[in-house]
Structures are given as structure tokens and as C-alpha cells.
Design a protein around this motif. Sequence first.
Motif, PDB file in Angstrom:
ATOM      1  N   GLN A   1      43.084  -7.381   3.100  1.00  0.00           N
ATOM      2  CA  GLN A   1      43.255  -6.173   2.290  1.00  0.00           C
ATOM      3  C   GLN A   1      42.339  -6.204   1.077  1.00  0.00           C
ATOM      4  O   GLN A   1      41.680  -5.206   0.760  1.00  0.00           O
ATOM      5  CB  GLN A   1      44.711  -6.036   1.838  1.00  0.00           C
ATOM      6  N   VAL A   2      42.284  -7.351   0.410  1.00  0.00           N
ATOM      7  CA  VAL A   2      41.418  -7.490  -0.765  1.00  0.00           C
ATOM      8  C   VAL A   2      39.963  -7.264  -0.366  1.00  0.00           C
ATOM      9  O   VAL A   2      39.229  -6.519  -1.027  1.00  0.00           O
ATOM     10  CB  VAL A   2      41.592  -8.879  -1.418  1.00  0.00           C
ATOM     11  N   LEU A   3      39.542  -7.887   0.723  1.00  0.00           N
ATOM     12  CA  LEU A   3      38.144  -7.753   1.154  1.00  0.00           C
ATOM     13  C   LEU A   3      37.827  -6.327   1.596  1.00  0.00           C
ATOM     14  O   LEU A   3      36.730  -5.822   1.332  1.00  0.00           O
ATOM     15  CB  LEU A   3      37.836  -8.758   2.266  1.00  0.00           C
ATOM     16  N   SER A   4      38.770  -5.654   2.224  1.00  0.00           N
ATOM     17  CA  SER A   4      38.562  -4.253   2.623  1.00  0.00           C
ATOM     18  C   SER A   4      38.360  -3.357   1.405  1.00  0.00           C
ATOM     19  O   SER A   4      37.463  -2.506   1.390  1.00  0.00           O
ATOM     20  CB  SER A   4      39.749  -3.748   3.447  1.00  0.00           C
ATOM     21  N   VAL A   5      39.175  -3.561   0.394  1.00  0.00           N
ATOM     22  CA  VAL A   5      39.036  -2.772  -0.835  1.00  0.00           C
ATOM     23  C   VAL A   5      37.694  -3.077  -1.496  1.00  0.00           C
ATOM     24  O   VAL A   5      37.019  -2.177  -1.997  1.00  0.00           O
ATOM     25  CB  VAL A   5      40.214  -3.038  -1.809  1.00  0.00           C
ATOM     26  N   ALA A   6      37.296  -4.350  -1.474  1.00  0.00           N
ATOM     27  CA  ALA A   6      36.003  -4.727  -2.055  1.00  0.00           C
ATOM     28  C   ALA A   6      34.861  -3.995  -1.362  1.00  0.00           C
ATOM     29  O   ALA A   6      33.989  -3.419  -2.027  1.00  0.00           O
ATOM     30  CB  ALA A   6      35.802  -6.239  -1.954  1.00  0.00           C
ATOM     31  N   VAL A   7      34.879  -3.978  -0.043  1.00  0.00           N
ATOM     32  CA  VAL A   7      33.830  -3.293   0.717  1.00  0.00           C
ATOM     33  C   VAL A   7      33.857  -1.797   0.435  1.00  0.00           C
ATOM     34  O   VAL A   7      32.817  -1.170   0.198  1.00  0.00           O
ATOM     35  CB  VAL A   7      33.976  -3.579   2.232  1.00  0.00           C
ATOM     36  N   GLU A   8      35.041  -1.195   0.442  1.00  0.00           N
ATOM     37  CA  GLU A   8      35.175   0.247   0.192  1.00  0.00           C
ATOM     38  C   GLU A   8      34.604   0.648  -1.162  1.00  0.00           C
ATOM     39  O   GLU A   8      34.120   1.764  -1.332  1.00  0.00           O
ATOM     40  CB  GLU A   8      36.652   0.660   0.243  1.00  0.00           C
ATOM     41  N   ASN A   9      34.683  -0.274  -2.125  1.00  0.00           N
ATOM     42  CA  ASN A   9      34.230   0.030  -3.484  1.00  0.00           C
ATOM     43  C   ASN A   9      32.852  -0.527  -3.813  1.00  0.00           C
ATOM     44  O   ASN A   9      32.421  -0.473  -4.962  1.00  0.00           O
ATOM     45  CB  ASN A   9      35.269  -0.481  -4.489  1.00  0.00           C
ATOM     46  N   GLY A  10      32.164  -1.075  -2.818  1.00  0.00           N
ATOM     47  CA  GLY A  10      30.813  -1.561  -3.030  1.00  0.00           C
ATOM     48  C   GLY A  10      30.730  -2.828  -3.867  1.00  0.00           C
ATOM     49  O   GLY A  10      29.717  -3.069  -4.527  1.00  0.00           O
ATOM     50  N   ALA A  11      31.774  -3.635  -3.832  1.00  0.00           N
ATOM     51  CA  ALA A  11      31.768  -4.876  -4.616  1.00  0.00           C
ATOM     52  C   ALA A  11      30.840  -5.899  -3.981  1.00  0.00           C
ATOM     53  O   ALA A  11      30.799  -6.052  -2.769  1.00  0.00           O
ATOM     54  CB  ALA A  11      33.181  -5.441  -4.714  1.00  0.00           C
ATOM     55  N   SER A  12      30.100  -6.605  -4.813  1.00  0.00           N
ATOM     56  CA  SER A  12      29.236  -7.673  -4.322  1.00  0.00           C
ATOM     57  C   SER A  12      29.938  -9.019  -4.377  1.00  0.00           C
ATOM     58  O   SER A  12      29.587  -9.933  -3.636  1.00  0.00           O
ATOM     59  CB  SER A  12      27.952  -7.741  -5.139  1.00  0.00           C
ATOM     60  N   ASP A  13      30.933  -9.153  -5.245  1.00  0.00           N
ATOM     61  CA  ASP A  13      31.665 -10.411  -5.416  1.00  0.00           C
ATOM     62  C   ASP A  13      33.155 -10.109  -5.512  1.00  0.00           C
ATOM     63  O   ASP A  13      33.555  -9.036  -5.999  1.00  0.00           O
ATOM     64  CB  ASP A  13      31.284 -11.119  -6.718  1.00  0.00           C
TER      65      ASP A  13
END
Length: 72
Positions: free
Chosen positions: A13-25
Amino acid sequence: MKSEKNSLSALDQVLSVAVENGASDVHLVVDEPYLFRIGPDVVRCTDSPLTQQDVEESIRNLISEKQGRILS
């Protein structure tokens, strides 16, 4: 920033949200809110922090049985 809960593991879930928001880290500390680096900014997520159990279960799903025995 808030994620939608579904059947994914806590880490997924954390990684999905990161990808959805364009997070690099993604910065994870057990029992602390996780952080995303989005561009030059570090953004605190408003979801519940990952527990030690969340992290351990997520890692066990990523590693082999042999690696799990080594970590035990």
C-alpha cells in the motif's frame, strides 16, 4: 497525503501510494509516519505508521524460505 486501504500488504500500500504520487524515495521507520520524497520535498504521509509486524510480514513475502531462516 492519504492512501486507500485494500487487500494489499501494508508495504504494498505504501509503495502504491508512492508510485501514484511520483515519489522517488520512501523513508520507513517502524511506528513512525512514513515519508515520501516528491521532487525536492519530503512529504509526511497521514496514514497510520507501519508496525514492526507489518514490516516483518512484508519482508517475509519478498524473501525466500532460506533467507527467512537466516533472519530468524
